[in-house]
Design an enzyme around this catalytic site. Structure first.
Site, short mmCIF file in Angstrom:
data_model
loop_
_atom_site.label_atom_id
_atom_site.label_comp_id
_atom_site.label_asym_id
_atom_site.label_seq_id
_atom_site.Cartn_x
_atom_site.Cartn_y
_atom_site.Cartn_z
CB SER A 58 -0.89 -0.01 1.25
OG SER A 58 -1.46 1.26 1.46
CE1 TYR A 66 -4.34 -2.13 4.72
CE2 TYR A 66 -3.58 0.06 4.12
CZ TYR A 66 -4.00 -1.21 3.76
OH TYR A 66 -4.10 -1.54 2.42
#
Length: 328
Positions: free
Chosen positions: A132, A157
Site C-alpha cells: 500500500s 494498517y
C-alpha cells in the site's frame, strides 16, 4: 498473462481489486480459484454480488475461507497447484485500526504467513501481493519512490503492509520464492469500496447530506482508476523477479502519477451528479496523510505500462455504475 490456461489463486476475490483482477484473469482464458472470508467490514451484499458475477464464468471457483485459518489454507495449497498467487486479501482501512487492531494482525500478518508458507511448500512460481502507498507514512519527499526509506508508518494498517514486504523479502531470500509487492495508490472505480472517499461523497451528495472534508480540504491523492491498477498487476505478474544471487524480490508503486486535490475531486463529482455538495471542513484524521504521489518509473521501465485513465473519465464511470447499482 495471455491465454495460457493457468491455474491462479486470487485471495480477497470478493473485494474491490480482487474482483476486478479475477474477472480480467478469467477473460484472459485462465482458471481462477477465488477465496474470501466475506467479513462484514463493509456491505456483504456488495461482495456477494461481485462473486455472483464471477461465478458466471465456468472457470471460476469460489471458496469461502479466511486466510488466518491455518488448516484451511494448508488444505487449499495441498489440494491445488497454482501457477501464480495474487494475494489481495487483507483487513483494509487506515482508521479501522484505531478501534480494531487485532483484526489487522490476524489477517495481515498471520494470514500473510499462511500465504508465504503455502507458496513455499507448493513451490509457487510467483507470488504477487498487495502492499500500500500507506507504507510511506510520514515521508514528505515527493513523489514517493520505492527507493525511499519507509520506517515511519502512521497507522497500524501501514505497519502491517510494511511487515508484509519484509516477510516476503525474508521468504524470497531463504526459500527463493519469487515475490512482487505492489504499493497501490488510492484505487477507485465501479464496484469500489464503500469506505472510500469517492463512494462516501457520491452517496452523501445524492442523498442531499453534508460531506466531511478533512484537513480543511488541503488533501491530495494519487487517485488511480481500477482498470489501470489491474493492467499493472497483470503485467507485473508476467515479470518474475529474476534471481541473480540477490533474493527474487521486487516492490513497485502502482499509481496515476498525478495527485488530485480533494476539492477538485468533489467539484468533478458535483458536475457529474448534477448537484452541489454541502462541505463540512474538518481537521485531519488520525492515521491520515495530507498527500500521496507515486513515482512509477520502475513500473514503466520493467513492464512498459503507465496509467492512462484521467480522473474526469474515471469519476464519470464510477457515478454511472453507482447510479445503476443502487438505482438512484
Amino acid at each position: 498473462m495471455g491465454d495460457f490456461n493457468m491455474m491462479l489463486l486470487v485471495t480477497g476475490a470478493a473485494g474491490f481489486i480482487g474482483f476486478h483482477l479475477a474477472a480480467r484473469l478469467l477473460a484472459n482464458g485462465n482458471r481462477v480459484v477465488g477465496i474470501d472470508n466475506l467479513n462484514d467490514y463493509y456491505d456483504v451484499q456488495l461482495k456477494m454480488d461481485r462473486i455472483d458475477r464471477l461465478k458466471k464464468n465456468p472457470h471460476f471457483q469460489f471458496i469461502k475461507l479466511d486466510i488466518a485459518d491455518k488448516e484451511g489454507m494448508t488444505g487449499l495449497f495441498s489440494g491445488e497447484r497454482f501457477d501464480r498467487v495474487f494475494h489481495l486479501a487483507a483487513q483494509a482501512g487506515v482508521r479501522y485500526g484505531l478501534t480494531n487492531p487485532h483484526v489487522y494482525v490476524e489477517s495481515n500478518l498471520v494470514g500473510f504467513l499462511h500465504i508465504l508458507e503455502g507458496c513455499r511448500h507448493s513451490a509457487v512460481p510467483h507470488l504477487i501481493y498487495a502492499s500500500s502507498s500507506s507504507v510511506y507514512g510520514a515521508n514528505t519527499k515527493m513523489p514517493f519512490s520505492v527507493a525511499d526509506v519507509v520506517d515511519h508508518p502512521v497507522s497500524l494498517y501501514a505497519a502491517t503492509k510494511k511487515a508484509n514486504e519484509l516477510m516476503a523479502h525474508c521468504y524470497a531470500h531463504l526459500y527463493r520464492i519469487p515475490a512482487t509487492g505492489l504499493r497501490f495508490f488510492t484505487v477507485y472505480g465501479p464496484w469500489g469500496r464503500p469506505d472510500m472517499a469517492l463512494f462516501i461523497f457520491t452517496k452523501a451528495i445524492l442523498a442531499g447530506e453534508p460531506i466531511d472534508v478533512f484537513n480543511y480540504g488541503e488533501m491530495e491523492r494519487d487517485f488511480t482508476y481500477i482498470d489501470d491498477i489491474i493492467e499493472g498487476v497483470v503485467r507485473v505478474s508476467e515479470k518474475i523477479p529474476s534471481d541473480y544471487g540477490a533474493p527474487p524480490y521486487r516492490v513497485f508503486n502502482i499509481g496515476n502519477h498525478r495527485p488530485i486535490p480533494l476539492l477538485t475531486l468533489i467539484d468533478l463529482l458535483e458536475k457529474e451528479i448534477g448537484k452541489k455538495s454541502e462541505r463540512k471542513l474538518l481537521p485531519m484524521q488520525s492515521g491520515d496523510v495530507p498527500k500521496t504521489f507515486a513515482d512509477v518509473d520502475d513500473l514503466i521501465a520493467i513492464t512498459g505500462f503507465s496509467p492512462v485513465i484521467p480522473i474526469e473519465e474515471g469519476v464519470l464511470r464510477f457515478v454511472k455504475w453507482y447510479r445503476e447499482y443502487y438505482q438512484v
